[in-house]
Write a protein that holds these residues in place. Structure first.
Motif, PDB file in Angstrom:
ATOM      1  N   GLY A  42       0.802  -1.226   0.000  1.00  0.00           N
ATOM      2  CA  GLY A  42       0.000   0.000   0.000  1.00  0.00           C
ATOM      3  C   GLY A  42       0.829   1.268   0.000  1.00  0.00           C
ATOM      4  O   GLY A  42       0.273   2.367   0.053  1.00  0.00           O
ATOM      5  N   VAL A 127      -0.556   3.399   6.361  1.00  0.00           N
ATOM      6  CA  VAL A 127      -1.373   2.640   5.404  1.00  0.00           C
ATOM      7  C   VAL A 127      -2.705   2.241   6.043  1.00  0.00           C
ATOM      8  O   VAL A 127      -3.771   2.341   5.410  1.00  0.00           O
ATOM      9  N   GLN A 128      -2.639   1.794   7.297  1.00  0.00           N
ATOM     10  CA  GLN A 128      -3.893   1.375   7.953  1.00  0.00           C
ATOM     11  C   GLN A 128      -4.824   2.565   8.166  1.00  0.00           C
ATOM     12  O   GLN A 128      -6.036   2.451   8.025  1.00  0.00           O
ATOM     13  N   SER A 131      -6.340   3.470   4.821  1.00  0.00           N
ATOM     14  CA  SER A 131      -7.314   2.487   4.331  1.00  0.00           C
ATOM     15  C   SER A 131      -8.724   2.772   4.832  1.00  0.00           C
ATOM     16  O   SER A 131      -9.703   2.263   4.282  1.00  0.00           O
ATOM     17  N   GLU A 132      -8.846   3.579   5.860  1.00  0.00           N
ATOM     18  CA  GLU A 132     -10.177   3.899   6.392  1.00  0.00           C
ATOM     19  C   GLU A 132     -10.768   5.172   5.795  1.00  0.00           C
ATOM     20  O   GLU A 132     -11.902   5.523   6.083  1.00  0.00           O
TER      21      GLU A 132
END
Length: 387
Positions: A42, A127-128, A131-132
């Protein structure tokens, strides 16, 4: 009113991609940056050959490109890796003005492996978080786009460039911002471009930029008049720079030019209505697209005759051609085929509508051929020798 689904950023700008960028400040930091991108799904690294012993305007332009790329609305957050900390912090401070997350990791005192580990742990967080982020429905007037042509031939000036001009007119009318450049390749059509700039101050600025650019070329003993087209252009039937320029400027459409940006100028985020902006750029494909992205372009329309294959790491590049031979021989690179315009099976307006509708699909998430084929050319412009 036309709406699109984009990522609304902290500073109010709108992106159409959601990248976590691994940005090397200099050539020595490429290996660690690529190392992070290989470990963390990502993320995308943008290696380049510069950043050491540059000085003056050349160094300022590199910082402008790096900070502008990190600040681009298509980027959710940024990891900067630099051999030294001070210059990396300078670029990070500019990116942080947008409100997006940015972290710096120096290599000196740590080495590559520990830098990769430290940067990777933060990249995983970014990245996390990215991702939201969800796409939001916004007006298309928030879009900043750009256009350029490459490996042009006679089909470019006759069909694909005028068809893109239809799109540019429509986007400006809808309140969006469209950018064009290729300063040296306006030669032969520079008077026409200048006549489209109604504001006297901006017109004078355009002439200064254009003459300075041509003077640099002539100082090397080169005269573009009556020459210049690349071997690909000549093969495609273009005989002189003037002939090439008159086809090139068909991409501008028919709206007045109300914005002129030199290398270090930033695009003003405050605007009233649509804008058509001249940007001082090299005519080399990767350099031009890289600078447009650094100015804030989130999508690029690229016309080609003989088959240019350029892409960019963070902005989608839509490839358009009216050459039926290129459509057949390089189909994997072509997004929009308007070769039926030359055989008069469709009108110019219908060709423009086809490009516009495809652009809407890409804005809303469809990947371009260049994105799928991993054409991630990132090429900052270098003005002169390093110290």
């Amino acid at each position: 009113m036309i709406t699109i689904k984009g990522y609304l950023r902290e500073d109010g700008s709108v992106g159409i991609r959601n990248h976590v960028l691994i940005l090397p400040l200099d050539d020595l930091s490429n290996t660690a940056s690529i190392g992070v991108a290989k470990l963390i799904r990502g993320t995308i690294a943008v290696p380049h050959p510069y950043g050491r012993l540059q000085f003056g305007k050349d160094l300022d332009l590199l910082f402008h490109v790096l900070s502008g790329t990190g600040a681009n609305p298509n980027v959710a957050s940024v990891i900067i890796i630099g051999i030294e900390e001070n210059w990396a912090n300078k670029v990070a401070d500019e990116i942080a003005k947008t409100g997006k997350p940015v972290e710096v990791f120096p290599i000196e005192g740590y080495g590559d492996l520990r830098t990769i580990e430290r940067a990777s742990r933060k990249a995983k967080e970014f990245v996390q978080e990215a991702s939201e982020k969800q796409r939001t429905e916004v007006d298309i007037s928030s879009i900043v786009m750009s256009t350029k042509c490459g490996e042009s031939d006679t089909t470019s000036g006759l069909a694909s460039n005028p068809a893109v001009g239809v799109v540019i007119d429509r986007m400006v009318d809808l309140g969006a911002t469209a950018m064009f450049g290729e300063t040296s390749e306006l030669t032969g059509g520079e008077d026409i471009v200048a006549s489209k700039i109604k504001d006297e101050v901006l017109r004078e600025k355009f002439w200064r930029i254009y003459k300075e650019y041509v003077n640099v070329i002539e100082s090397q003993g080169v005269d573009l008049l009556g020459s210049q087209p690349t071997q690909g252009n000549i093969k495609g039937g273009l005989s002189t720079i003037e002939e090439k320029a008159l086809g090139n400027i068909q991409k501008l459409g028919h709206r007045p030019i109300n914005c002129v940006l030199d290398y270090l100028d930033k695009l003003d985020k405050k605007k009233e209505g649509g804008r058509l902006c001249f940007v001082n750029t090299s005519s080399a494909a990767a350099e031009a697209v890289t600078l447009f992205a650094a100015k804030g372009s989130v999508i690029h329309l690229f016309t080609t005759g003989q088959g240019n294959i350029v892409g960019h790491p963070i902005i989608p590049v839509i490839k358009i051609t009216a050459n039926p031979k290129t459509v057949k021989s390089m189909s994997e690179h072509i997004d929009v085929d308007i070769s039926d315009l030359l055989s008069l099976k469709i009108s110019l307006e219908e060709a423009g509508e086809r490009i516009f509708n495809y652009m809407l699909r890409v804005i809303n998430g469809r990947l371009t051929s260049a994105e799928v084929l991993q054409h991630d050319e990132f090429s900052p412009i270098k003005l002169y020798i390093s110290a």
